[in-house]
Write a protein that holds these residues in place. Structure first.
Motif, short mmCIF file in Angstrom:
data_model
loop_
_atom_site.label_atom_id
_atom_site.label_comp_id
_atom_site.label_asym_id
_atom_site.label_seq_id
_atom_site.Cartn_x
_atom_site.Cartn_y
_atom_site.Cartn_z
N PRO A 47 -49.82 7.05 -32.18
CA PRO A 47 -49.24 6.05 -31.29
C PRO A 47 -47.73 5.98 -31.46
O PRO A 47 -47.19 6.21 -32.54
CB PRO A 47 -49.90 4.74 -31.75
CG PRO A 47 -51.15 5.15 -32.45
CD PRO A 47 -50.82 6.46 -33.10
N LEU A 48 -47.05 5.64 -30.37
CA LEU A 48 -45.58 5.59 -30.36
C LEU A 48 -45.10 4.17 -30.12
O LEU A 48 -45.66 3.43 -29.30
CB LEU A 48 -45.04 6.52 -29.28
CG LEU A 48 -45.43 7.99 -29.44
CD1 LEU A 48 -45.01 8.79 -28.22
CD2 LEU A 48 -44.80 8.58 -30.70
N PHE A 49 -44.02 3.80 -30.81
CA PHE A 49 -43.50 2.43 -30.75
C PHE A 49 -42.04 2.43 -30.29
O PHE A 49 -41.26 3.28 -30.68
CB PHE A 49 -43.61 1.77 -32.13
CG PHE A 49 -45.03 1.55 -32.58
CD1 PHE A 49 -45.62 0.31 -32.45
CD2 PHE A 49 -45.76 2.58 -33.13
CE1 PHE A 49 -46.93 0.10 -32.87
CE2 PHE A 49 -47.07 2.39 -33.55
CZ PHE A 49 -47.65 1.13 -33.42
N PHE A 58 -46.58 1.98 -26.99
CA PHE A 58 -46.90 2.63 -25.72
C PHE A 58 -48.41 2.62 -25.49
O PHE A 58 -49.20 2.79 -26.43
CB PHE A 58 -46.37 4.07 -25.71
CG PHE A 58 -44.93 4.16 -25.30
CD1 PHE A 58 -44.57 4.53 -24.03
CD2 PHE A 58 -43.93 3.84 -26.21
CE1 PHE A 58 -43.23 4.59 -23.64
CE2 PHE A 58 -42.58 3.89 -25.85
CZ PHE A 58 -42.24 4.27 -24.57
N GLY A 59 -48.80 2.45 -24.25
CA GLY A 59 -50.21 2.43 -23.89
C GLY A 59 -50.67 1.07 -23.42
O GLY A 59 -49.88 0.14 -23.25
N SER A 60 -51.97 0.96 -23.22
CA SER A 60 -52.56 -0.27 -22.68
C SER A 60 -53.07 -1.21 -23.76
O SER A 60 -53.32 -2.38 -23.49
CB SER A 60 -53.71 0.08 -21.72
OG SER A 60 -54.69 0.87 -22.41
N LYS A 61 -53.24 -0.69 -24.99
CA LYS A 61 -53.82 -1.51 -26.06
C LYS A 61 -52.85 -1.64 -27.23
O LYS A 61 -52.04 -0.76 -27.48
CB LYS A 61 -55.13 -0.89 -26.55
CG LYS A 61 -56.22 -0.81 -25.50
CD LYS A 61 -57.47 -0.15 -26.07
CE LYS A 61 -58.56 -0.06 -25.03
NZ LYS A 61 -59.78 0.61 -25.57
N HIS A 104 -40.62 6.06 -31.78
CA HIS A 104 -41.08 6.84 -32.93
C HIS A 104 -42.48 6.42 -33.35
O HIS A 104 -42.92 5.30 -33.05
CB HIS A 104 -40.12 6.65 -34.11
CG HIS A 104 -38.74 7.17 -33.84
ND1 HIS A 104 -38.41 8.49 -33.99
CD2 HIS A 104 -37.62 6.53 -33.40
CE1 HIS A 104 -37.13 8.65 -33.66
NE2 HIS A 104 -36.64 7.49 -33.30
N PRO A 105 -43.19 7.29 -34.07
CA PRO A 105 -44.41 6.86 -34.77
C PRO A 105 -44.04 5.79 -35.79
O PRO A 105 -42.88 5.69 -36.21
CB PRO A 105 -44.90 8.14 -35.45
CG PRO A 105 -44.24 9.25 -34.71
CD PRO A 105 -42.92 8.72 -34.26
N ILE A 106 -45.04 5.03 -36.21
CA ILE A 106 -44.74 3.87 -37.04
C ILE A 106 -44.62 4.16 -38.52
O ILE A 106 -43.94 3.44 -39.25
CB ILE A 106 -45.80 2.77 -36.80
CG1 ILE A 106 -45.23 1.39 -37.14
CG2 ILE A 106 -47.08 3.05 -37.58
CD1 ILE A 106 -44.08 0.97 -36.30
N VAL A 107 -45.26 5.24 -39.00
CA VAL A 107 -45.38 5.41 -40.45
C VAL A 107 -44.03 5.47 -41.16
O VAL A 107 -43.82 4.78 -42.16
CB VAL A 107 -46.24 6.65 -40.78
CG1 VAL A 107 -45.66 7.92 -40.20
CG2 VAL A 107 -46.40 6.79 -42.29
#
Length: 321
Positions: free
Chosen positions: A121-123, A220-223, A200-203
């Motif tokens: 997932p991307l933030f 990013f995304g619906s959830k 970026h990814p969260i990690v």
């Protein structure tokens, strides 16, 4: 003459089968096309760590960043298909055919897909001391500023860059792409306010988020993401069709023997089902995928087509090799 050629061909086939049967009899190389410490590197090292005892061979992870993963991909595309050289492909693999005028390999035919390993997932994030506290405020700031807002990613053609393109297309805001060579240097500039924001990814960002140095605006995304459940998704904020994520998957050079492909696929699928591995991936901000080589190849083909169609509607200046 014909019989001689047939015998030579038969001998080559027999030698290939014999070699596959002996595999692996020495150390194996995994290439991460990004610098150490980033999401791709972390995923590569985790799979290598778990796979090594299953194959009873040492797996050496090498980092070969550069040219939006093209450098590492070219190396693998020109390697012998003997089962000793693999790459953890990433999102640029399927976007590069649209971003580059030409590549030193054929994305469709010079690789053997083995297994899609994870999605990431991307933030969307900004410095903690930024006056921007929400996505609408980010868009408004970009509209007010004649120079726009600079947004970092891990490089051209990667998941974050594609996510930025999608968001820019939806909002029509002046969000300017600032490509970096991996997560770490970009995050360092975000937390020091040298850049307006990033995707970026969260990690890699979690320590700075917890220390109050980086503010996350949305995923990013619906959830929402279970890693940051208090952070809204772009979908729930009214930005539809923003389901863009980074992905990583193992591949080797073309014509890799089926026996090696199937063994690697079987073992990595088993690794991804391990609860301890799932937990470690979750801690790194990743979701396990798995599946068959055929499914992975179909995904690659569809993703290449998806981004070609998107960029045909929203053209960019292609990069030279």
């Amino acid at each position: 003459m014909i019989i001689k050629k047939l015998l030579v061909l038969l001998f080559a086939v027999c030698m290939s089968v014999a070699h596959a049967n002996d595999w692996p009899d020495r150390s194996i190389r995994f290439i991460s096309p990004y610098p150490p410490g980033g999401s791709n590197d972390n995923a590569t090292r985790l799979i290598a760590e778990k796979l090594s005892p299953m194959l009873n061979q040492r797996i050496v992870v090498e980092n070969l960043p550069g040219k939006d993963t093209v450098h590492a991909s070219e190396l693998i595309s020109k390697s012998k298909p003997d089962g000793y050289n693999f790459i953890m492909l990433a999102s640029p693999h399927t976007a590069n055919p649209s971003f580059y005028e030409a590549l030193p390999y054929d994305t469709n035919t010079h690789f053997t897909p083995i297994i899609q390993v994870v999605k990431v997932p991307l933030f969307l994030m900004v410095p903690a001391d930024s006056p921007i506290k929400s996505v609408p405020e980010l868009i408004a700031a970009a509209e007010r500023n004649p120079n726009g807002i600079n947004v970092s990613t891990t490089g051209n053609g990667g998941g974050p860059h594609l996510a930025l393109m999608v968001l820019t297309n939806i909002t029509k805001a002046n969000l300017k792409h600032a490509p970096y060579n991996g997560d770490k240097p970009a995050l360092a500039d975000i937390k020091s306010s040298k850049i307006d924001g990033g995707i970026h990814p969260i990690v890699s960002a979690l320590p700075d988020i917890k220390d109050g140095k980086i503010r996350v605006l949305a995923v990013f995304g619906s959830k929402r993401s279970s890693l940051l459940p208090d952070v809204p998704s772009l979908g729930e904020l009214g930005y539809a069709n923003t389901d863009v994520y980074a992905w990583f998957g193992l591949a080797g050079p073309a014509k890799l023997p089926a026996k090696i492909v199937n063994r690697m696929n079987k073992d990595v699928n088993e690794i991804l089902l391990d609860p301890a591995v799932k937990q470690r991936l979750a801690e790194m901000g990743m979701e396990p995928l798995g599946g068959t080589p055929t499914q992975y190849k179909k995904f690659i083909d569809n993703d290449i087509r998806k981004w070609k169609e998107f960029l045909a509607r929203h053209p960019i200046e292609q990069r030279k090799q």
